[in-house]
Design a protein around this motif. Structure first.
Motif, PDB file in Angstrom:
ATOM      1  N   SER A 115      36.213  36.882  35.458  1.00  0.00           N
ATOM      2  CA  SER A 115      36.130  37.611  36.720  1.00  0.00           C
ATOM      3  C   SER A 115      37.442  37.423  37.461  1.00  0.00           C
ATOM      4  O   SER A 115      38.000  36.321  37.483  1.00  0.00           O
ATOM      5  CB  SER A 115      34.964  37.108  37.583  1.00  0.00           C
ATOM      6  OG  SER A 115      33.722  37.446  36.989  1.00  0.00           O
ATOM      7  N   LEU A 174      38.401  33.583  37.640  1.00  0.00           N
ATOM      8  CA  LEU A 174      37.180  32.792  37.470  1.00  0.00           C
ATOM      9  C   LEU A 174      36.727  32.965  36.023  1.00  0.00           C
ATOM     10  O   LEU A 174      36.375  34.071  35.612  1.00  0.00           O
ATOM     11  CB  LEU A 174      36.075  33.254  38.421  1.00  0.00           C
ATOM     12  CG  LEU A 174      36.209  32.962  39.919  1.00  0.00           C
ATOM     13  CD1 LEU A 174      37.359  33.733  40.558  1.00  0.00           C
ATOM     14  CD2 LEU A 174      34.900  33.299  40.632  1.00  0.00           C
ATOM     15  N   LEU A 231      35.198  26.792  40.469  1.00  0.00           N
ATOM     16  CA  LEU A 231      34.995  28.224  40.279  1.00  0.00           C
ATOM     17  C   LEU A 231      36.303  28.892  39.881  1.00  0.00           C
ATOM     18  O   LEU A 231      36.383  29.624  38.908  1.00  0.00           O
ATOM     19  CB  LEU A 231      34.463  28.867  41.561  1.00  0.00           C
ATOM     20  CG  LEU A 231      32.963  28.855  41.806  1.00  0.00           C
ATOM     21  CD1 LEU A 231      32.672  29.353  43.213  1.00  0.00           C
ATOM     22  CD2 LEU A 231      32.247  29.711  40.780  1.00  0.00           C
ATOM     23  N   THR A 256      36.678  42.737  43.353  1.00  0.00           N
ATOM     24  CA  THR A 256      36.413  41.812  42.250  1.00  0.00           C
ATOM     25  C   THR A 256      36.150  42.607  40.984  1.00  0.00           C
ATOM     26  O   THR A 256      35.399  43.588  41.002  1.00  0.00           O
ATOM     27  CB  THR A 256      35.192  40.918  42.549  1.00  0.00           C
ATOM     28  OG1 THR A 256      35.455  40.134  43.721  1.00  0.00           O
ATOM     29  CG2 THR A 256      34.896  39.985  41.381  1.00  0.00           C
ATOM     30  N   HIS A 291      34.700  42.268  37.130  1.00  0.00           N
ATOM     31  CA  HIS A 291      33.966  41.470  36.156  1.00  0.00           C
ATOM     32  C   HIS A 291      34.212  42.098  34.782  1.00  0.00           C
ATOM     33  O   HIS A 291      33.783  43.225  34.517  1.00  0.00           O
ATOM     34  CB  HIS A 291      32.475  41.447  36.474  1.00  0.00           C
ATOM     35  CG  HIS A 291      32.150  40.811  37.796  1.00  0.00           C
ATOM     36  ND1 HIS A 291      32.346  39.472  38.042  1.00  0.00           N
ATOM     37  CD2 HIS A 291      31.653  41.343  38.955  1.00  0.00           C
ATOM     38  CE1 HIS A 291      31.980  39.189  39.285  1.00  0.00           C
ATOM     39  NE2 HIS A 291      31.561  40.314  39.850  1.00  0.00           N
ATOM     40  N   LEU A 302      29.471  34.325  46.201  1.00  0.00           N
ATOM     41  CA  LEU A 302      30.562  33.977  45.299  1.00  0.00           C
ATOM     42  C   LEU A 302      31.888  33.958  46.050  1.00  0.00           C
ATOM     43  O   LEU A 302      32.684  33.023  45.904  1.00  0.00           O
ATOM     44  CB  LEU A 302      30.610  34.976  44.134  1.00  0.00           C
ATOM     45  CG  LEU A 302      31.651  34.708  43.047  1.00  0.00           C
ATOM     46  CD1 LEU A 302      31.332  33.414  42.303  1.00  0.00           C
ATOM     47  CD2 LEU A 302      31.698  35.886  42.060  1.00  0.00           C
ATOM     48  N   ASP A 318      31.367  34.805  32.969  1.00  0.00           N
ATOM     49  CA  ASP A 318      30.726  36.010  33.498  1.00  0.00           C
ATOM     50  C   ASP A 318      30.035  35.688  34.820  1.00  0.00           C
ATOM     51  O   ASP A 318      29.036  34.970  34.850  1.00  0.00           O
ATOM     52  CB  ASP A 318      29.705  36.535  32.478  1.00  0.00           C
ATOM     53  CG  ASP A 318      29.051  37.832  32.919  1.00  0.00           C
ATOM     54  OD1 ASP A 318      29.390  38.328  34.010  1.00  0.00           O
ATOM     55  OD2 ASP A 318      28.201  38.349  32.162  1.00  0.00           O
ATOM     56  N   HIS A 319      30.566  36.200  35.906  1.00  0.00           N
ATOM     57  CA  HIS A 319      29.993  35.982  37.240  1.00  0.00           C
ATOM     58  C   HIS A 319      29.402  37.276  37.804  1.00  0.00           C
ATOM     59  O   HIS A 319      29.161  37.370  39.009  1.00  0.00           O
ATOM     60  CB  HIS A 319      31.068  35.451  38.187  1.00  0.00           C
ATOM     61  CG  HIS A 319      31.629  34.121  37.788  1.00  0.00           C
ATOM     62  ND1 HIS A 319      31.100  32.923  38.226  1.00  0.00           N
ATOM     63  CD2 HIS A 319      32.662  33.799  36.957  1.00  0.00           C
ATOM     64  CE1 HIS A 319      31.794  31.919  37.704  1.00  0.00           C
ATOM     65  NE2 HIS A 319      32.739  32.426  36.928  1.00  0.00           N
ATOM     66  N   SER A 320      29.171  38.235  36.939  1.00  0.00           N
ATOM     67  CA  SER A 320      28.715  39.545  37.399  1.00  0.00           C
ATOM     68  C   SER A 320      27.313  39.512  38.004  1.00  0.00           C
ATOM     69  O   SER A 320      26.976  40.349  38.843  1.00  0.00           O
ATOM     70  CB  SER A 320      28.755  40.556  36.242  1.00  0.00           C
ATOM     71  OG  SER A 320      27.918  40.133  35.172  1.00  0.00           O
ATOM     72  N   LYS A 321      26.506  38.545  37.591  1.00  0.00           N
ATOM     73  CA  LYS A 321      25.124  38.488  38.082  1.00  0.00           C
ATOM     74  C   LYS A 321      24.974  37.603  39.310  1.00  0.00           C
ATOM     75  O   LYS A 321      23.880  37.488  39.864  1.00  0.00           O
ATOM     76  CB  LYS A 321      24.198  38.009  36.955  1.00  0.00           C
ATOM     77  CG  LYS A 321      24.111  38.983  35.789  1.00  0.00           C
ATOM     78  CD  LYS A 321      23.176  38.458  34.697  1.00  0.00           C
ATOM     79  CE  LYS A 321      23.005  39.494  33.590  1.00  0.00           C
ATOM     80  NZ  LYS A 321      24.290  39.849  32.944  1.00  0.00           N
ATOM     81  N   ALA A 322      26.050  36.970  39.737  1.00  0.00           N
ATOM     82  CA  ALA A 322      25.994  36.123  40.930  1.00  0.00           C
ATOM     83  C   ALA A 322      25.891  36.978  42.183  1.00  0.00           C
ATOM     84  O   ALA A 322      26.279  38.150  42.201  1.00  0.00           O
ATOM     85  CB  ALA A 322      27.242  35.247  40.998  1.00  0.00           C
ATOM     86  N   GLN A 355      27.380  38.366  45.091  1.00  0.00           N
ATOM     87  CA  GLN A 355      28.822  38.531  45.256  1.00  0.00           C
ATOM     88  C   GLN A 355      29.324  38.007  46.598  1.00  0.00           C
ATOM     89  O   GLN A 355      30.434  37.451  46.677  1.00  0.00           O
ATOM     90  CB  GLN A 355      29.197  40.002  45.068  1.00  0.00           C
ATOM     91  CG  GLN A 355      28.910  40.519  43.664  1.00  0.00           C
ATOM     92  CD  GLN A 355      29.624  39.715  42.588  1.00  0.00           C
ATOM     93  OE1 GLN A 355      30.843  39.685  42.521  1.00  0.00           O
ATOM     94  NE2 GLN A 355      28.866  39.046  41.724  1.00  0.00           N
TER      95      GLN A 355
END
Length: 416
Positions: A270, A321, A295, A356, A358, A333, A324-328, A330
């Protein structure tokens, strides 16, 4: 049936563009089909509110041998990072430079607590060792993990945790450093023998330069290919295109002939962009976060390298980062990222979030790599060839070489 071209290239990333350029140079007609709205694949740049945002923080290594043969460096207006890095620790910030290439960094490097004095001597020894090895020798060595390789070279836990791990994590996009020792040697050699740079107006100046040889009739966008049958290529919109040969130059996740049973290993990242009135640091270096449980792995002030990346009076800050932070959530984050960086940069609380990215498939898994791609790997069947860095190693150099080898294979087949 009338053919649309002698070769249809599917995917306008670095590998496909390299192949198309060389095929055209050989006098072979080409039609390139690209699913998105522009060239570059994973090497794209967006203009957002007067800022240039690369889709994922990337640098171009000027020592890449394939790139030297294919690109006009002067036209790219390459802007260079200084060798070394800023090391962010619980005790503050230190500078690890390369005193051989930049004598002014000697004192700060010697004083840096990111490595012991013995580590610094071993770093010099490693640079000299790799200077004496050519790329073919590097890729013929037995493969172990990068972690094991660095241990065998005698580096301490201090430099492993405060330099090599965050630095190589930013390149390999995995923090265990399970990536092949061949890849480490290749990348370290490229950093040592050239510059880490970005084109003045964004990383996608590279694919755009490769695409200059293609006319609008030879490069079609919004053409998502769903099937390849012999020399017939079918798109999602129901269009059919005919050629003597087809070259698939997509990443393996998006290949129209992907095997349903194949397991594709890759790394995600990310990339978060912020803008501010004041730069967090002025040195033209990448900052590496050494803290556990972090992070943000690395920080770059893009307009310090190329002023065109930000509008006047503002700065552009790029954060990587890993994973995979796509499901956090946002918003959370962003808040957590700012909270983390305020330890070193108190003004981070005033930074404004821009965008951002991803990126699911950012790099192929490089636990096992090569610098060659044999004919069997390149040719899927009588009429269909393939190329891409995943066939060799995750780098712009490998993407270009894979595209070149595929083009040469098609040219040789057509001349038989």
């Amino acid at each position: 049936m009338k053919k649309d071209a002698e070769v249809i290239v599917i995917g306008a990333g670095i590998a496909g563009l390299t192949a198309a350029k060389l095929l055209k140079t050989a006098g072979i007609s080409v039609l390139m089909l690209e699913a998105s709205d522009g060239v570059g694949g994973r090497v794209r740049t967006d203009e957002v509110d007067g800022y240039l945002l690369d889709r994922g923080f990337q640098v171009f290594l000027t020592a890449y041998p394939e790139a030297k043969n294919l690109l006009d460096y002067d036209a790219l207006e390459l802007c260079k990072f200084d060798p070394g890095a800023l090391i962010l620790t619980r005790d503050g910030i230190t500078n690890m430079g390369d005193p051989i290439r930049q004598p002014s960094s000697l004192v700060s490097t010697l004083l840096s607590k990111a490595a012991t004095f013995t580590d610094k001597l071993r770093m010099l020894r490693l640079k000299l060792k790799l200077a004496g090895k050519n790329i073919e020798e590097i890729f013929s060595e037995p493969e172990i993990t990068t972690t094991e390789y660095l241990k065998r070279e005698g580096f301490s836990g201090t430099i492993m945790n405060q330099f090599f791990r965050p630095f190589m994590t930013g390149i390999f996009l995995e923090d265990r450093l399970s990536t092949s020792s061949r890849m480490f040697e290749f990348v370290f050699k490229m950093f040592s023998e050239g510059d880490a740079a970005i084109p003045a107006k964004g990383m996608d100046m590279i694919p755009k330069q490769l695409a200059e040889c293609l006319s609008p009739q030879e490069l079609l966008f919004h053409q998502k290919v769903t099937a390849v049958n012999g020399g017939t290529v079918t798109t999602e919109d129901g269009n059919n295109y005919q050629a003597t040969f087809v070259l698939i130059a997509t990443d393996p996740l998006r290949s129209p002939v992907r095997s349903g049973n194949s397991v594709i290993k890759y790394h995600s990242v990310s990339n978060m962009y912020f803008t501010a009135k004041k730069r967090p640091f002025e040195m033209p270096l990448i900052a590496l976060n050494t803290l556990s449980g972090k992070l943000v792995n690395n920080v770059a002030v893009m307009d310090r390298i190329s002023p065109a990346y930000a509008k006047p009076g503002h700065t552009l800050i790029s954060l990587s980062l890993i994973g995979d932070h796509s499901k956090a959530n946002q918003k959370e984050l962003q808040e957590n990222v700012v909270s983390e960086l305020k330890f070193w940069y108190p003004d981070a609380s005033s930074w404004q979030h821009l965008k951002t990215y991803h990126i699911d498939y950012a790099l192929p898994n490089d636990d096992q790599v090569t610098n060659e791609s044999d004919y069997k790997a390149l040719r899927l069947n009588a009429q269909c060839f393939t190329c891409g860095d995943y066939l060799m190693n995750g780098s712009i150099n490998a993407a270009m070489k894979s595209g070149r080898l595929a083009a040469e294979a098609i040219i040789n087949t057509m001349r038989k």
